[in-house]
Design a protein around this motif. Structure first.
Motif, PDB file in Angstrom:
ATOM      1  N   LEU A 436       0.730  -1.157   0.043  1.00 34.43           N
ATOM      2  CA  LEU A 436       0.152  -0.090  -0.084  1.00 34.43           C
ATOM      3  C   LEU A 436       0.710   1.143   0.049  1.00 34.43           C
ATOM      4  CD1 LEU A 436      -3.059   1.132  -0.007  1.00 34.43           C
ATOM      5  CD2 LEU A 436      -2.814   0.969   2.480  1.00 34.43           C
ATOM      6  N   SER A 437       1.976   1.218   0.584  1.00 36.53           N
ATOM      7  CA  SER A 437       2.919   2.164   0.656  1.00 36.53           C
ATOM      8  C   SER A 437       3.577   2.608  -0.576  1.00 36.53           C
ATOM      9  CB  SER A 437       4.059   2.250   1.711  1.00 36.53           C
ATOM     10  OG  SER A 437       3.417   2.196   3.111  1.00 36.53           O
ATOM     11  N   ASN A 438       3.826   1.363  -1.395  1.00 34.08           N
ATOM     12  CA  ASN A 438       4.297   1.248  -2.651  1.00 34.08           C
ATOM     13  C   ASN A 438       3.305   2.166  -3.514  1.00 34.08           C
ATOM     14  OD1 ASN A 438       5.440  -1.961  -2.396  1.00 34.08           O
ATOM     15  ND2 ASN A 438       6.532   0.033  -1.524  1.00 34.08           N
ATOM     16  N   TRP A 439       2.216   1.695  -3.582  1.00 35.24           N
ATOM     17  CA  TRP A 439       1.045   2.114  -4.497  1.00 35.24           C
ATOM     18  C   TRP A 439       1.067   3.865  -4.156  1.00 35.24           C
ATOM     19  CZ3 TRP A 439      -3.504   4.808  -4.587  1.00 35.24           C
ATOM     20  CH2 TRP A 439      -4.432   4.604  -5.735  1.00 35.24           C
ATOM     21  N   CYS A 440       0.760   4.251  -2.956  1.00 38.28           N
ATOM     22  CA  CYS A 440       0.495   5.502  -2.547  1.00 38.28           C
ATOM     23  C   CYS A 440       1.624   6.412  -3.101  1.00 38.28           C
ATOM     24  CB  CYS A 440       0.303   5.729  -1.146  1.00 38.28           C
ATOM     25  SG  CYS A 440      -1.125   5.247  -0.561  1.00 38.28           S
ATOM     26  N   ALA A 441       2.939   5.841  -2.519  1.00 40.72           N
ATOM     27  CA  ALA A 441       3.910   6.624  -3.204  1.00 40.72           C
ATOM     28  C   ALA A 441       4.346   6.907  -4.628  1.00 40.72           C
ATOM     29  CB  ALA A 441       5.486   6.067  -2.417  1.00 40.72           C
ATOM     30  N   ALA A 442       3.905   5.799  -5.428  1.00 40.53           N
ATOM     31  CA  ALA A 442       4.052   5.878  -6.795  1.00 40.53           C
ATOM     32  C   ALA A 442       2.969   6.761  -7.271  1.00 40.53           C
ATOM     33  CB  ALA A 442       3.820   4.309  -7.532  1.00 40.53           C
ATOM     34  N   VAL A 443       1.978   6.755  -6.844  1.00 38.45           N
ATOM     35  CA  VAL A 443       0.846   7.783  -7.403  1.00 38.45           C
ATOM     36  C   VAL A 443       1.035   9.267  -7.128  1.00 38.45           C
ATOM     37  CG1 VAL A 443      -1.698   8.269  -7.179  1.00 38.45           C
ATOM     38  CG2 VAL A 443      -0.880   5.775  -7.327  1.00 38.45           C
ATOM     39  N   ALA A 444       1.438   9.375  -5.704  1.00 38.26           N
ATOM     40  CA  ALA A 444       1.918  10.768  -5.395  1.00 38.26           C
ATOM     41  C   ALA A 444       3.099  11.364  -6.123  1.00 38.26           C
ATOM     42  CB  ALA A 444       2.640  10.726  -3.913  1.00 38.26           C
ATOM     43  N   LEU A 445       4.076  10.393  -6.571  1.00 45.83           N
ATOM     44  CA  LEU A 445       5.080  10.867  -7.458  1.00 45.83           C
ATOM     45  C   LEU A 445       4.651  11.034  -8.979  1.00 45.83           C
ATOM     46  CD1 LEU A 445       8.083  11.404  -7.065  1.00 45.83           C
ATOM     47  CD2 LEU A 445       8.758   9.188  -7.717  1.00 45.83           C
ATOM     48  N   ALA A 446       3.804  10.397  -9.309  1.00 45.52           N
ATOM     49  CA  ALA A 446       3.207  10.617 -10.631  1.00 45.52           C
ATOM     50  C   ALA A 446       2.408  12.088 -10.721  1.00 45.52           C
ATOM     51  CB  ALA A 446       2.235   9.350 -10.897  1.00 45.52           C
ATOM     52  N   HIS A 447       1.670  12.363  -9.661  1.00 45.70           N
ATOM     53  CA  HIS A 447       1.158  13.691  -9.484  1.00 45.70           C
ATOM     54  C   HIS A 447       2.039  14.780  -9.476  1.00 45.70           C
ATOM     55  CE1 HIS A 447      -3.348  13.181  -8.960  1.00 45.70           C
ATOM     56  NE2 HIS A 447      -2.760  11.899  -8.826  1.00 45.70           N
ATOM     57  N   ALA A 448       3.389  14.467  -9.054  1.00 46.31           N
ATOM     58  CA  ALA A 448       4.588  15.691  -9.101  1.00 46.31           C
ATOM     59  C   ALA A 448       4.889  15.722 -10.340  1.00 46.31           C
ATOM     60  CB  ALA A 448       5.616  15.222  -8.203  1.00 46.31           C
ATOM     61  N   LEU A 449       4.712  14.806 -11.351  1.00 43.12           N
ATOM     62  CA  LEU A 449       5.261  14.745 -12.937  1.00 43.12           C
ATOM     63  C   LEU A 449       3.934  15.171 -13.709  1.00 43.12           C
ATOM     64  CD1 LEU A 449       7.330  11.665 -12.805  1.00 43.12           C
ATOM     65  CD2 LEU A 449       7.940  13.853 -12.317  1.00 43.12           C
ATOM     66  N   GLN A 450       2.819  15.391 -13.295  1.00 42.68           N
ATOM     67  CA  GLN A 450       1.503  15.425 -14.225  1.00 42.68           C
ATOM     68  C   GLN A 450       1.650  16.763 -14.637  1.00 42.68           C
ATOM     69  OE1 GLN A 450      -0.768  13.124 -12.921  1.00 42.68           O
ATOM     70  NE2 GLN A 450      -1.542  13.249 -15.156  1.00 42.68           N
ATOM     71  N   GLU A 451       1.775  16.562 -16.133  1.00 44.50           N
ATOM     72  CA  GLU A 451       1.651  17.827 -17.222  1.00 44.50           C
ATOM     73  C   GLU A 451       2.870  18.640 -16.976  1.00 44.50           C
ATOM     74  OE1 GLU A 451      -1.990  19.531 -16.992  1.00 44.50           O
ATOM     75  OE2 GLU A 451      -3.157  17.867 -17.592  1.00 44.50           O
ATOM     76  N   ASN A 452       4.006  18.068 -16.977  1.00 42.38           N
ATOM     77  CA  ASN A 452       5.259  18.996 -16.654  1.00 42.38           C
ATOM     78  C   ASN A 452       6.350  18.069 -17.118  1.00 42.38           C
ATOM     79  OD1 ASN A 452       7.323  20.418 -15.676  1.00 42.38           O
ATOM     80  ND2 ASN A 452       5.908  20.967 -13.716  1.00 42.38           N
ATOM     81  N   ALA A 453       6.559  18.264 -18.452  1.00 38.36           N
ATOM     82  CA  ALA A 453       7.714  17.650 -19.180  1.00 38.36           C
ATOM     83  C   ALA A 453       9.273  18.056 -18.523  1.00 38.36           C
ATOM     84  CB  ALA A 453       7.657  18.045 -20.623  1.00 38.36           C
ATOM     85  N   THR A 454       9.291  19.264 -18.084  1.00 39.00           N
ATOM     86  CA  THR A 454      10.710  19.540 -17.453  1.00 39.00           C
ATOM     87  C   THR A 454      11.030  18.997 -16.298  1.00 39.00           C
ATOM     88  OG1 THR A 454      10.141  21.917 -18.329  1.00 39.00           O
ATOM     89  CG2 THR A 454      11.949  21.632 -16.832  1.00 39.00           C
ATOM     90  N   LEU A 455       9.998  18.546 -15.473  1.00 37.37           N
ATOM     91  CA  LEU A 455      10.132  17.852 -14.248  1.00 37.37           C
ATOM     92  C   LEU A 455      10.605  16.342 -14.425  1.00 37.37           C
ATOM     93  CD1 LEU A 455       7.719  19.172 -11.673  1.00 37.37           C
ATOM     94  CD2 LEU A 455      10.190  19.833 -12.108  1.00 37.37           C
ATOM     95  N   LYS A 456       9.807  15.937 -15.754  1.00 39.56           N
ATOM     96  CA  LYS A 456      10.020  14.620 -16.148  1.00 39.56           C
ATOM     97  C   LYS A 456      11.572  14.183 -16.542  1.00 39.56           C
ATOM     98  CE  LYS A 456       5.259  13.677 -17.746  1.00 39.56           C
ATOM     99  NZ  LYS A 456       4.409  13.554 -18.719  1.00 39.56           N
ATOM    100  N   GLU A 457      12.069  15.310 -17.263  1.00 36.29           N
ATOM    101  CA  GLU A 457      13.615  15.323 -17.577  1.00 36.29           C
ATOM    102  C   GLU A 457      14.396  15.422 -16.372  1.00 36.29           C
ATOM    103  OE1 GLU A 457      14.271  18.109 -20.568  1.00 36.29           O
ATOM    104  OE2 GLU A 457      12.355  17.173 -22.002  1.00 36.29           O
TER     105      GLU A 457
END
Length: 953
Positions: A436-457
């Protein structure tokens, strides 16, 4: 009637038949008795029997009770008994406590049927509204209870009757102002039922000042510390505001949000909260969420969010968030409330980022919440609330996204290890043993990259130390390593969602992912296998990740170009099989649940599979990837060429747009500059004229002074050379100074003489006193001294008057001298300013002439273009005129041909008539005429007529 027989029973059922007989007799008394006391006693008896014999009283007495309400309104007691009896018959509240579970449905049907009978005549409801207006407690209270019960049984029908009744809702709103708490509280319950699922009534109630009255009641009852009355008021407020944009806007515009702040003022000692306080505070938080719900229109939500920040409500909620001793369910609801108050609002998100927990050393609230999210000992609902809060903090917040990602980058990591950052917590949760911690952390980190190509790089730079002695591994590589190790389904789903979000719309991340030679074989192997239902979701996400690697591939890696990856899919998986596995995602039940609303709400941790934002990504990419898989290399090349052509075209268009925009800006700037220069020129000209007028005024003032002083200074004007400036002679000024000095000297001489005279007078006075003491002094000497003394005093008075006149003349001369000095000092700068002004005005005139010439040239070009357009218009108008002439000629020819056809038809008809007449004559004369000829001639005539008609048509 079978149910009636079951209630009444047979002969051996005891008192039931006698009860029914009694009810019948009582009904007869109510109907036939002429005395009011008899009718009142009968209704009282029916009331006492109505609870036990509900069915019999309802069937036999309802009509009589309604008649009592209509005719005996003057007697409040009988009206009250009748209302109570009807309430007992219609209401299910008392019966539900006594009935068994199997007969509860039958009881509901009974109350609903009696309600339907009562409201069948709308006048009954209108009569009840009139009775509710009565101030008498014994009438008003049972009337309120009866109307509430009617609304519970047949809500929509009763609502419609009240809505069309004149002032129906307004009469019920008066219940909130009743000084008797029982009626006021039951009035709140009545309005709860009245406003359920009826937007029209909700608006009327809101505009009848319901918000003000309800908030006053909540304040009087003690806010969150109040009793069940506060709960009822909050439920009514929710009815009025939920899904009603008009009322929400009215609530905000009426500054009622500011009145909600005291609700959330909790003390330091939060131990021992009562159950009612927890319920009240829970409803208050839900009311805040109603105003800022993501389902509301964005504009309304944004304005409410700003109002909550400015009035301090958000700050108060954050205080509860960081307080100790708050119950878990209140803390969870507070986190959800704060989440929606800050969602998509940059100001509120910035404030939330600055909130610190009261710890030593202070830690950001975000870090403290993330610690709870990745802690498996925390309640599941609380962890979901923290994840939602983190998602809302990052929603449309590129600044917050950058701050979170920056805590993972090598340059910003705290080397001392004294403080833990949000990025470190997310990485720790991503690779912990708790799925559950794996899933929550992965989703939270995905939201930090949402629609932001600069941060993905930038996230590609993150390096992780897996173990001592081994080189660091990139975060992307570590995620794929955990995937290949075959962890729990929930962990793999979370990591695949993170990778899909990371690689989408980022070609550099796709290249990094494909650069690892183990990734593509792993994905194809997962997709190609035939696994159970639990693994189908993982297969679908692997297909999505591989499709993203194809669609966003820039062909920079020779071995993993688009065409080669599609050939690999065709050989190892098959296109149809790949598309089928890709469709597993959107067909999953948990996917449909997650797509409904942003807040993650799951019944159990096992159902926590999909994130709301990820469902949007799947919906966007599923069709695009399916098309990309079926495209051939030639189509890809054509598409790339088309894309390049479109990009070039777009670049050219963008370039020209930019040039046009720049020219428009330059033109606007030049126009503004011309306007400013014109206004400056006008201002300078006005200043010059003003200064010229001031100089003229000074000249006039100087001439007046010159005339006044001319008598004393005429003999000095003809000597020496003078330098004149603005009509003021410096020599005259110096002469005036000299005269002033002479007057000062005279003044000093006169003062000296005055002092001498004063000393003589003092001596004479002293000698007079001595002479007065001696008795032998003669009378003649006495008179002489007195006369001499009087003369001296007269002379002294004359001197004083002369001195005063001279001092006034001296002061006048001093003032005139000061004026002349001021005029002398200001004259030179004035001339200098006027010269500069003239220079600047000439320069401005030159600029204006140049710009006017440019504008004239532009006007000339426009006029030439206008002339060319005018010539083109003239030529086109002449062409139109020619075409119109030809059209009119054709129309005339058509009309002439139609006339000729009509004439031919007339001739043919005449001939037919003549032929038929001749045939008749021949028959009369005995000449045989063949029928076939008649038939043929008739047929031929018909065909000719048909042909003529067709031609005519």
């Amino acid at each position: 009637m079978n149910f009636l027989r079951g209630v009444m029973g047979g002969p051996s059922a005891g008192p039931q038949p006698s009860g029914a007989d009694t009810i019948q007799k009582l009904c007869d008394r109510v109907a036939s008795s002429t005395l009011l006391d008899d009718r009142r006693d009968a209704v009282r008896a029916l009331k006492s029997l109505s609870k036990k014999y509900r069915l019999e009283v309802g069937i036999q007495a309802m009509e009589h009770l309604i008649h009592v309400l209509q005719t005996d309104r003057s007697d409040s007691e009988i009206i009250g008994y009748a209302l109570d009896t009807l309430y007992n018959v219609i209401s299910n509240d008392l019966e539900e406590e006594e009935q068994e579970e199997n007969s509860a449905k039958q009881v509901d049907d009974l109350g609903s049927q009696f309600t339907e009978i009562f409201i069948k005549q709308q006048e009954n409801v209108t009569l009840l509204l009139t009775l509710v207006e009565e101030f008498d407690f014994h009438v008003r209270w049972p009337g309120v209870k009866l109307l509430t019960s009617l609304l519970k049984q047949q809500g929509p029908q009763v609502q419609q009757i009240i809505l069309v009744s004149p002032m129906g809702v307004s009469r019920l709103m008066d219940l909130l102002a009743d000084s008797r708490e029982v009626i006021r509280n039951d009035g709140v319950l009545l309005l709860q039922q009245l406003t359920k699922s009826n937007a029209a009534i909700q608006k009327i109630v809101a505009f009848e000042n319901a918000f003000e009255r309800l908030l006053d009641i909540i304040t009087e009852e003690g806010n969150s510390d109040g009793g069940i009355v506060v709960e009822d008021c909050l439920l009514l407020l929710q009815n009025l505001l939920k899904n009603n944009n008009s009322n929400q806007n009215f609530f905000k515009e009426g500054s009622y949000i500011q009145r909600m702040k005291p609700w959330f003022e909790v003390g330091d000692d939060n131990c021992g909260w009562s159950a009612q306080k927890v319920t009240n505070l829970h409803l208050m938080l839900q009311l805040v969420r109603v105003l800022v719900s993501p389902t509301n229109p964005p504009g309304a939500t944004s304005s409410c969010q700003k109002a909550m920040f400015h009035c301090g409500l958000l700050q108060q909620l954050c205080t509860i968030l960081m307080a100790t001793g708050v119950p878990a369910d209140i803390l969870t609801e507070t986190i959800n409330t704060v989440s929606e108050v800050i969602r998509g609002c940059q100001t509120n998100q910035d404030y939330f980022a600055s909130v610190n927990a009261p710890s030593n050393p202070p830690r950001p609230a975000i870090v403290v919440l993330l610690m709870s999210m990745v802690n498996e000992r925390q309640p599941f609902v609380l962890r979901c609330a923290v994840l939602y809060c983190f998602q809302c903090f990052l929603y449309k917040n590129q600044k917050g996204q950058g701050e979170i990602v920056s805590t993972l980058l090598p340059s910003t990591i705290d080397a001392t290890g004294n403080s833990v950052s949000a990025g470190q917590l997310l990485c720790g949760g991503l690779f912990s043993t708790d799925s559950l911690s794996n899933w929550c952390a992965a989703v939270a980190l995905a939201h930090a990259l949402q629609e932001n190509a600069t941060l993905k790089e930038q996230l590609l730079r993150v390096q992780l130390a897996t173990s001592i002695g081994n080189p660091p591994v990139s975060l992307l590589q570590q995620c794929t390593n955990i995937l290949s190790q075959g962890s729990k389904v929930q962990t793999r789903v979370g990591l695949l969602m993170l990778l899909c979000t990371w690689l989408s719309n980022c070609s550099i991340a796709v290249t990094h992912f494909l650069h690892n030679p183990a990734n593509v074989p792993f994905l194809t192997g997962q997709i190609a296998e035939n696994l159970g239902e639990e693994e189908q979701l993982v297969q679908g996400l692997c297909a999505l990740l591989l499709g993203i690697s194809i669609y966003y591939n820039d062909n920079s890696l020779e071995n993993y170009r688009k065409e080669k990856l599609k050939q690999l899919i065709e050989k190892r998986i098959g296109r149809e099989n790949f598309i089928e596995k890709l469709g597993f995602i959107s067909k999953h039940e948990l996917y449909s649940r997650a797509a409904q609303k942003p807040q993650p709400s799951f019944s159990s941790p096992d159902h926590m599979m999909f994130d709301h934002e990820f469902t949007k990504l799947v919906k966007e990419l599923e069709g695009v990837i399916s098309k990309a898989i079926y495209k051939s290399s030639e189509e890809d090349k054509k598409e790339e060429e088309v894309k390049k052509t479109l990009e070039q075209h777009d670049n050219i268009v963008t370039h020209y747009k930019k040039v046009i925009r720049e020219q428009d800006q330059e033109l606007e700037e030049l126009k503004q500059r011309i306007n400013t220069l014109t206004s400056q020129n006008e201002q300078l000209q006005a200043t010059v004229t003003q200064q010229v007028s001031q100089i003229q005024q000074h000249k006039d003032q100087y001439n007046l002074l010159k005339v006044q002083l001319g008598k004393d200074t005429q003999h000095h004007n003809s000597h020496g050379e003078t330098f004149q400036m603005n009509g003021i002679q410096t020599e005259e000024v110096s002469k005036l100074k000299e005269e002033l000095e002479e007057w000062k000297n005279k003044h000093e001489l006169l003062q000296g003489q005055l002092k001498e005279k004063d000393s003589v007078i003092e001596k004479l006075n002293s000698s007079q006193l001595e002479m007065g003491t001696t008795e032998q002094s003669s009378q003649t000497s006495k008179f002489g001294a007195l006369e001499h003394n009087n003369e001296l005093q007269k002379e002294l008075e004359m001197l004083r008057s002369q001195i005063q006149l001279q001092s006034t003349e001296i002061s006048k001369l001093q003032m005139e001298n000061q004026k002349l000095q001021v005029m002398n000092t200001t004259a030179d700068p004035m001339l200098g300013d006027s010269g500069a002004t003239a220079a600047t005005s000439s320069e401005l005139e030159g600029r204006l002439e140049q710009e006017i010439k440019e504008l004239k040239s532009e006007v000339k070009a426009l006029s030439e273009e206008k002339e060319s357009l005018k010539q083109h218009l003239d030529s086109s108008s002449s062409t139109v005129a020619i075409l119109q002439d030809e059209k009119s000629k054709l129309q005339r020819e058509v009309a002439e041909s139609k006339k000729e056809q009509d004439d031919l038809l007339v001739l043919l008809a005449d001939q037919d008539q003549k032929i038929s007449a001749l045939k008749i004559k021949l028959k009369d004369l005995g000449v045989p005429v063949e029928d076939e000829d008649d038939t043929e001639s008739g047929d031929q005539g018909d065909e000719d007529e048909d042909g003529d008609e067709e031609e005519q048509d």
